[in-house]
Design a protein around this motif. Structure first.
Motif, mmCIF file in Angstrom:
data_model
loop_
_atom_site.group_PDB
_atom_site.id
_atom_site.type_symbol
_atom_site.label_atom_id
_atom_site.label_comp_id
_atom_site.label_asym_id
_atom_site.label_seq_id
_atom_site.Cartn_x
_atom_site.Cartn_y
_atom_site.Cartn_z
ATOM 1 N N GLU A 1 0.817 -1.217 0.000
ATOM 2 C CA GLU A 1 0.000 0.000 0.000
ATOM 3 C C GLU A 1 0.850 1.266 0.000
ATOM 4 O OE1 GLU A 1 -4.222 -1.089 1.992
ATOM 5 O OE2 GLU A 1 -2.526 -1.145 3.381
ATOM 6 N N ALA A 2 2.111 1.164 0.391
ATOM 7 C CA ALA A 2 2.995 2.333 0.353
ATOM 8 C C ALA A 2 3.316 2.754 -1.075
ATOM 9 C CB ALA A 2 4.281 2.046 1.124
ATOM 10 N N GLY A 3 3.203 1.813 -2.030
ATOM 11 C CA GLY A 3 3.422 2.126 -3.440
ATOM 12 C C GLY A 3 4.887 2.134 -3.829
ATOM 13 N N GLY A 4 5.122 2.262 -5.135
ATOM 14 C CA GLY A 4 6.477 2.361 -5.657
ATOM 15 C C GLY A 4 7.227 1.058 -5.751
ATOM 16 N N MET A 5 6.549 -0.058 -5.576
ATOM 17 C CA MET A 5 7.231 -1.350 -5.535
ATOM 18 C C MET A 5 7.522 -1.877 -6.934
ATOM 19 S SD MET A 5 6.095 -4.709 -3.440
ATOM 20 C CE MET A 5 6.436 -3.777 -1.961
ATOM 21 N N SER A 6 8.653 -2.537 -7.071
ATOM 22 C CA SER A 6 8.982 -3.250 -8.301
ATOM 23 C C SER A 6 8.693 -4.735 -8.094
ATOM 24 C CB SER A 6 10.469 -3.070 -8.655
ATOM 25 O OG SER A 6 10.749 -1.726 -8.965
ATOM 26 N N GLY A 7 8.079 -5.371 -9.087
ATOM 27 C CA GLY A 7 7.837 -6.800 -9.001
ATOM 28 C C GLY A 7 6.774 -7.152 -7.977
ATOM 29 N N LYS A 8 6.928 -8.318 -7.343
ATOM 30 C CA LYS A 8 5.893 -8.885 -6.479
ATOM 31 C C LYS A 8 6.431 -9.204 -5.083
ATOM 32 C CE LYS A 8 2.371 -9.971 -7.326
ATOM 33 N NZ LYS A 8 1.860 -11.271 -7.818
ATOM 34 N N LEU A 9 5.503 -9.212 -4.116
ATOM 35 C CA LEU A 9 5.766 -9.685 -2.765
ATOM 36 C C LEU A 9 5.185 -11.078 -2.598
ATOM 37 C CD1 LEU A 9 4.934 -6.617 -0.501
ATOM 38 C CD2 LEU A 9 7.138 -7.789 -0.610
ATOM 39 N N VAL A 10 5.858 -11.896 -1.804
ATOM 40 C CA VAL A 10 5.422 -13.285 -1.582
ATOM 41 C C VAL A 10 5.471 -13.600 -0.093
ATOM 42 C CG1 VAL A 10 6.066 -15.709 -1.949
ATOM 43 C CG2 VAL A 10 6.104 -14.115 -3.864
ATOM 44 N N LEU A 11 4.491 -14.394 0.358
ATOM 45 C CA LEU A 11 4.500 -14.920 1.715
ATOM 46 C C LEU A 11 4.883 -16.396 1.665
ATOM 47 C CD1 LEU A 11 1.158 -13.380 3.038
ATOM 48 C CD2 LEU A 11 3.475 -12.495 3.373
ATOM 49 N N ARG A 12 5.862 -16.785 2.480
ATOM 50 C CA ARG A 12 6.259 -18.184 2.579
ATOM 51 C C ARG A 12 5.464 -18.840 3.714
ATOM 52 N NH1 ARG A 12 10.870 -19.483 -0.479
ATOM 53 N NH2 ARG A 12 10.202 -21.593 0.016
ATOM 54 N N ILE A 13 4.860 -19.986 3.420
ATOM 55 C CA ILE A 13 3.963 -20.640 4.376
ATOM 56 C C ILE A 13 4.735 -21.663 5.201
ATOM 57 C CG2 ILE A 13 1.749 -21.806 4.660
ATOM 58 C CD1 ILE A 13 1.629 -19.122 3.124
ATOM 59 N N ASP A 14 4.546 -21.627 6.527
ATOM 60 C CA ASP A 14 5.189 -22.595 7.404
ATOM 61 C C ASP A 14 4.728 -24.011 7.056
ATOM 62 O OD1 ASP A 14 6.355 -20.501 8.767
ATOM 63 O OD2 ASP A 14 4.787 -20.407 10.284
ATOM 64 N N PRO A 15 5.616 -25.021 7.093
ATOM 65 C CA PRO A 15 5.195 -26.398 6.823
ATOM 66 C C PRO A 15 4.325 -26.948 7.954
ATOM 67 C CG PRO A 15 7.504 -26.332 7.518
ATOM 68 C CD PRO A 15 7.055 -24.910 7.338
#
Length: 333
Positions: A319-333
């Motif tokens: 939401e802050a903006g200005g990002m390049s590419g994508k963000l990802v969340l890694r899920i705990d096993p």
């Protein structure tokens, strides 16, 4: 299963850890996925702040994009089997089916084997933006070799894959960026012309690049003001596509004089309206993108991977903006 849930709309702080029942296969075409990573998209932040897009009771698990390993399949599933690595865009629009969780149930029509050699975080980051860009360029505009195409926000999530898909289709690409660093990224992706909108006139730059003709196709990934500014940059009989609401007060008189074809693109429609044929086509689109990836013609830029318990922080960054590419969340096993 562990999940990050929202019990009502609000700021990032409404995303809280929770324990939910593991989902069970109840349809012959369902696939149970042990989620390893989830993409974070603007639609996630909008649902979090405004409420679910699909009617549901109880908590909502966000996350449309996911990648992981097949845990179990319904009796009529043929495309994948337990142990396969997969990617998909499914869930996250309301209720407990979403990818900010250890498991998700996905309809077979929407799921595809993960491209060979693609890291799991890139697989999770890709489906929504790939399908959005493909539908905009191929299904809405009918992109053809040799056309001149303008992609707004070329370093962003949709923009950076749209550049690559347009180049793979044989088109010539211009894009808008906000810095010299992002211009370098765009050029590496295949854009001929990178326009710094903070320093240059869009209309003048496009006129120079097209020798005054205008672009055949333009894809707006930014919003109403950019949509309006793009109309005079279009060639006669061109295609102008937006992935956002262009707003109620737009003046289309110049678009009409240019005989523009204006299209709206929302790749979530097949899920929101339960359109089986369209869902199957989106699965096919992922298979086409997988082939491009395996040939080295398409890649996904992940700016950062965070533990899924930091979903609120991921939303703040997006939401802050200005990002390049994508963000990802890694899920705990």
């Amino acid at each position: 299963m562990k999940a990050m849930v929202m019990n009502g709309p609000g700021g990032p702080e409404v995303l809280v850890p929770s324990e939910l029942d593991d989902p069970r296969i109840e349809s012959p075409h369902a696939v149970l996925v042990r989620v390893q990573a989830a993409g974070v998209n603007p639609v996630d932040t909008k649902i979090r702040s405004r409420g679910p897009m699909r009617a549901a009771t109880g908590p909502t698990v966000l996350g449309c994009d996911g990648a992981g390993v097949v845990e179990a399949v319904g009796t009529e599933v043929t495309r994948v089997r337990p142990g396969d690595s997969v990617w998909y865009c499914s869930g996250g629009l309301g209720g407990m089916r979403g990818n900010y969780a250890q498991f998700n149930l996905v309809d077979e029509a929407l799921i595809q084997p993960l491209p060979a050699g693609l890291p799991i975080d890139q697989g999770a980051a890709a489906p929504l933006v790939l399908i959005t860009a493909w539908e905009a360029l191929h299904d809405r505009a009918g992109i053809r070799p040799g056309q001149q195409v303008l992609i707004h926000g070329g370093a962003g999530g949709v923009g950076h894959v749209a550049i690559q898909l347009a180049v793979a289709a044989g088109a010539r690409v211009a894009t808008t960026v906000s810095s010299a660093e992002k211009a370098d990224v765009a050029h590496r992706l295949g854009a001929e012309c990178a326009i710094n909108y903070r320093e240059e006139s869009l209309i003048e730059a496009i006129s120079d690049w097209t020798q005054g003709r205008g672009v055949d196709i333009a894809l707006d990934t930014v919003g109403p003001e950019v949509f309006r500014q793009t109309i005079p940059a279009m060639a006669l009989y061109g295609d102008l596509i937006t992935i956002l609401d262009p707003g109620p007060d737009i003046d289309l008189s110049e678009a009409r004089l240019r005989n523009l074809r204006i299209s709206l693109e929302l790749m979530l429609t097949p899920q929101l309206r339960d359109i089986g044929e369209a869902q199957a086509r989106q699965g096919w689109i992922l298979s086409q993108c997988a082939e491009l990836m395996e040939r080295g013609q398409l890649g996904i830029h992940v700016s950062e991977s965070l533990p899924f318990t930091q979903a609120a922080e991921a939303h703040r960054q997006l939401e802050a903006g200005g990002m390049s590419g994508k963000l990802v969340l890694r899920i705990d096993p």
